[in-house]
Design an enzyme around this catalytic site. Structure first.
Site, PDB file in Angstrom:
ATOM      1  N   ASN A 134       0.922  -1.074  -0.427  1.00  0.00           N
ATOM      2  CA  ASN A 134      -0.114   0.321   0.184  1.00  0.00           C
ATOM      3  C   ASN A 134       1.136   0.993  -0.098  1.00  0.00           C
ATOM      4  O   ASN A 134       0.615   1.948   1.303  1.00  0.00           O
ATOM      5  CB  ASN A 134      -0.690  -0.046   1.478  1.00  0.00           C
ATOM      6  CG  ASN A 134      -1.957   1.147   1.005  1.00  0.00           C
ATOM      7  OD1 ASN A 134      -1.787   2.004   0.022  1.00  0.00           O
ATOM      8  ND2 ASN A 134      -2.399   1.101   2.429  1.00  0.00           N
ATOM      9  N   TYR A 141       1.917   7.556   5.814  1.00  0.00           N
ATOM     10  CA  TYR A 141       2.276   7.721   7.272  1.00  0.00           C
ATOM     11  C   TYR A 141       4.209   8.183   7.672  1.00  0.00           C
ATOM     12  O   TYR A 141       4.113   8.816   8.031  1.00  0.00           O
ATOM     13  CB  TYR A 141       2.470   6.089   7.728  1.00  0.00           C
ATOM     14  CG  TYR A 141       0.602   6.030   7.583  1.00  0.00           C
ATOM     15  CD1 TYR A 141       0.027   6.943   8.259  1.00  0.00           C
ATOM     16  CD2 TYR A 141       0.447   4.766   6.925  1.00  0.00           C
ATOM     17  CE1 TYR A 141      -1.409   6.176   8.581  1.00  0.00           C
ATOM     18  CE2 TYR A 141      -0.675   4.375   7.305  1.00  0.00           C
ATOM     19  CZ  TYR A 141      -1.528   5.413   8.233  1.00  0.00           C
ATOM     20  OH  TYR A 141      -3.363   4.870   7.997  1.00  0.00           O
ATOM     21  N   LYS A 143       5.624  10.400   5.993  1.00  0.00           N
ATOM     22  CA  LYS A 143       5.189  12.162   5.327  1.00  0.00           C
ATOM     23  C   LYS A 143       4.756  12.368   6.984  1.00  0.00           C
ATOM     24  O   LYS A 143       5.399  14.072   7.497  1.00  0.00           O
ATOM     25  CB  LYS A 143       4.454  12.399   5.008  1.00  0.00           C
ATOM     26  CG  LYS A 143       4.655  13.568   4.491  1.00  0.00           C
ATOM     27  CD  LYS A 143       3.406  13.399   2.997  1.00  0.00           C
ATOM     28  CE  LYS A 143       2.085  13.967   4.222  1.00  0.00           C
ATOM     29  NZ  LYS A 143       0.966  14.679   2.492  1.00  0.00           N
TER      30      LYS A 143
HETATM   31  C1  LIG Z   1      -3.845   6.709   3.009  1.00  0.00           C
HETATM   32  C2  LIG Z   1      -4.887   8.221   2.997  1.00  0.00           C
HETATM   33  C3  LIG Z   1      -5.380   8.037   4.012  1.00  0.00           C
HETATM   34  C4  LIG Z   1      -3.988   9.076   2.683  1.00  0.00           C
HETATM   35  O1  LIG Z   1      -5.786  10.543   2.698  1.00  0.00           O
HETATM   36  P1  LIG Z   1      -5.665  11.575   1.504  1.00  0.00           P
HETATM   37  O2  LIG Z   1      -6.730  12.110   2.530  1.00  0.00           O
HETATM   38  O3  LIG Z   1      -5.296  11.091   0.620  1.00  0.00           O
HETATM   39  O4  LIG Z   1      -3.972  12.558   2.927  1.00  0.00           O
HETATM   40  P2  LIG Z   1      -3.957  13.661   2.218  1.00  0.00           P
HETATM   41  O5  LIG Z   1      -4.511  14.537   1.532  1.00  0.00           O
HETATM   42  O6  LIG Z   1      -4.292  14.175   3.639  1.00  0.00           O
HETATM   43  O7  LIG Z   1      -2.534  13.612   1.962  1.00  0.00           O
HETATM   44  C5  LIG Z   1      -1.746  13.162   1.124  1.00  0.00           C
HETATM   45  C6  LIG Z   1      -1.077  12.337   0.741  1.00  0.00           C
HETATM   46  O8  LIG Z   1      -1.654  11.353   0.821  1.00  0.00           O
HETATM   47  C7  LIG Z   1      -0.826   9.985   0.104  1.00  0.00           C
HETATM   48  N1  LIG Z   1      -1.277  10.079  -1.445  1.00  0.00           N
HETATM   49  C8  LIG Z   1      -2.905  10.611  -1.700  1.00  0.00           C
HETATM   50  N2  LIG Z   1      -3.044   9.999  -2.637  1.00  0.00           N
HETATM   51  C9  LIG Z   1      -2.116   9.336  -3.325  1.00  0.00           C
HETATM   52  C10 LIG Z   1      -1.198   8.869  -4.529  1.00  0.00           C
HETATM   53  N3  LIG Z   1      -2.593   8.857  -5.254  1.00  0.00           N
HETATM   54  N4  LIG Z   1      -0.561   8.721  -4.701  1.00  0.00           N
HETATM   55  C11 LIG Z   1       0.371   8.865  -3.385  1.00  0.00           C
HETATM   56  N5  LIG Z   1       0.304   9.394  -2.477  1.00  0.00           N
HETATM   57  C12 LIG Z   1      -1.048   9.579  -2.223  1.00  0.00           C
HETATM   58  C13 LIG Z   1       0.268  10.986   0.060  1.00  0.00           C
HETATM   59  O9  LIG Z   1       1.163  10.866   1.623  1.00  0.00           O
HETATM   60  C14 LIG Z   1       0.305  12.794  -0.175  1.00  0.00           C
HETATM   61  O10 LIG Z   1       0.972  13.675  -0.064  1.00  0.00           O
HETATM   62  P3  LIG Z   1       2.061  14.283  -0.429  1.00  0.00           P
HETATM   63  O11 LIG Z   1       1.321  15.803  -0.433  1.00  0.00           O
HETATM   64  O12 LIG Z   1       3.211  14.159  -0.144  1.00  0.00           O
HETATM   65  O13 LIG Z   1       1.951  14.054  -2.330  1.00  0.00           O
HETATM   66  C15 LIG Z   1      -5.942   7.145   1.734  1.00  0.00           C
HETATM   67  O14 LIG Z   1      -5.090   7.987   0.775  1.00  0.00           O
HETATM   68  C16 LIG Z   1      -6.506   6.388   1.682  1.00  0.00           C
HETATM   69  O15 LIG Z   1      -7.655   6.919   2.391  1.00  0.00           O
HETATM   70  N6  LIG Z   1      -6.485   5.659   1.001  1.00  0.00           N
HETATM   71  C17 LIG Z   1      -6.853   4.498   1.165  1.00  0.00           C
HETATM   72  C18 LIG Z   1      -7.239   3.827   2.551  1.00  0.00           C
HETATM   73  C19 LIG Z   1      -5.631   3.181   3.529  1.00  0.00           C
HETATM   74  O16 LIG Z   1      -4.948   2.754   2.629  1.00  0.00           O
HETATM   75  N7  LIG Z   1      -5.661   3.751   4.139  1.00  0.00           N
HETATM   76  C20 LIG Z   1      -4.574   3.293   4.842  1.00  0.00           C
HETATM   77  C21 LIG Z   1      -4.836   1.781   5.661  1.00  0.00           C
HETATM   78  S1  LIG Z   1      -3.646   1.201   6.684  1.00  0.00           S
END
Ligand SMILES: CC(C)(COP(=O)(O)OP(=O)(O)OC[C@H]1O[C@@H](n2cnc3c(N)ncnc32)[C@H](O)[C@@H]1OP(=O)(O)O)[C@@H](O)C(=O)NCCC(=O)NCCS
Length: 172
Positions: A134, A141, A143
């Site tokens: 993932n 995390y 970051k």
């Molecule tokens: C991980 C997750 C919670 C991050 O939430 P988010 O609202 O997109 O995150 P934010 O907008 O606050 O921050 C963006 C950061 O998320 C990560 N991210 C989000 N989308 C991404 C993508 N398409 N590709 C790579 N990194 C990504 C990066 O760290 C990004 O940081 P950056 O500014 O350096 O690019 C979200 O991607 C998610 O819900 N993923 C699916 C569920 C999951 O995997 N949860 C964790 C299980 S342990």
């Protein structure tokens, strides 16, 4: 505007809906339909969710845009943690944001909620497990300052997968 709201038993249906939707969006393309079905059936059935929502050592929060639920957070303390060796700690068991709302800092706000609670409760650290494949979540995390401390096996249906265990010290 995004709001973060603590939820209770009355929100079970909506929680179930977003839990299944985000889990399938996140892992559906990299796992078999059978294994996904087993996990969804075991983890998100009414009884299971009811017991988690009423566990005094677990808390759930919704991220909402207007009236729409776009993400959620599940945190655990004490014996609700999914591993028994953690003391004075907070586990982030789930942070999930709908695909369509990712990269808009919704995940960041959910994480900051967990951090604020850990500080308020004077926890020593926050920990979590994340699937090694993932990449998005691992990047998110790292970051936010989490570092790897272990690896564990997580079973999805009949598939054994490796979870990276990460932790973040909470400043006192
Ligand atoms: C991980 C997750 C919670 C991050 O939430 P988010 O609202 O997109 O995150 P934010 O907008 O606050 O921050 C963006 C950061 O998320 C990560 N991210 C989000 N989308 C991404 C993508 N398409 N590709 C790579 N990194 C990504 C990066 O760290 C990004 O940081 P950056 O500014 O350096 O690019 C979200 O991607 C998610 O819900 N993923 C699916 C569920 C999951 O995997 N949860 C964790 C299980 S342990």
């Amino acid at each position: 505007m995004i709001t973060i709201r603590k939820i209770y038993l009355a929100d079970l249906d909506v929680l179930q809906d977003i839990s299944i939707k985000t889990f399938v969006e996140t892992f559906g393309s990299s796992n078999t339909k059978e294994n996904m079905n087993i996990y969804v059936h075991n983890s998100f059935n009414n009884l299971q969710m009811e017991s988690e929502l009423t566990n005094p050592d677990s808390e759930f929060y919704f991220a909402e845009a207007g009236n729409k639920v776009i993400g959620y957070l599940k945190i655990n303390f004490g014996t609700a943690q999914t591993e028994s060796k953690h003391y004075n700690s907070l586990e982030i068991e789930r942070i999930y944001v709908l695909n369509a709302y990712q990269k808009q800092r919704v995940g960041q706000q959910l994480f900051e909620k967990a951090l604020a609670i850990a500080e308020e409760k004077r926890c020593s650290y926050i920990w979590l497990g994340v699937w090694e494949k993932n990449a998005k979540a691992l990047h998110f995390y790292k970051k936010n300052g989490f570092v790897e401390f272990d690896q564990h096996i997580f079973v999805l249906g009949d598939d054994k997968q490796t979870d990276v265990m990460m932790k973040l010290e909470v400043k006192k």
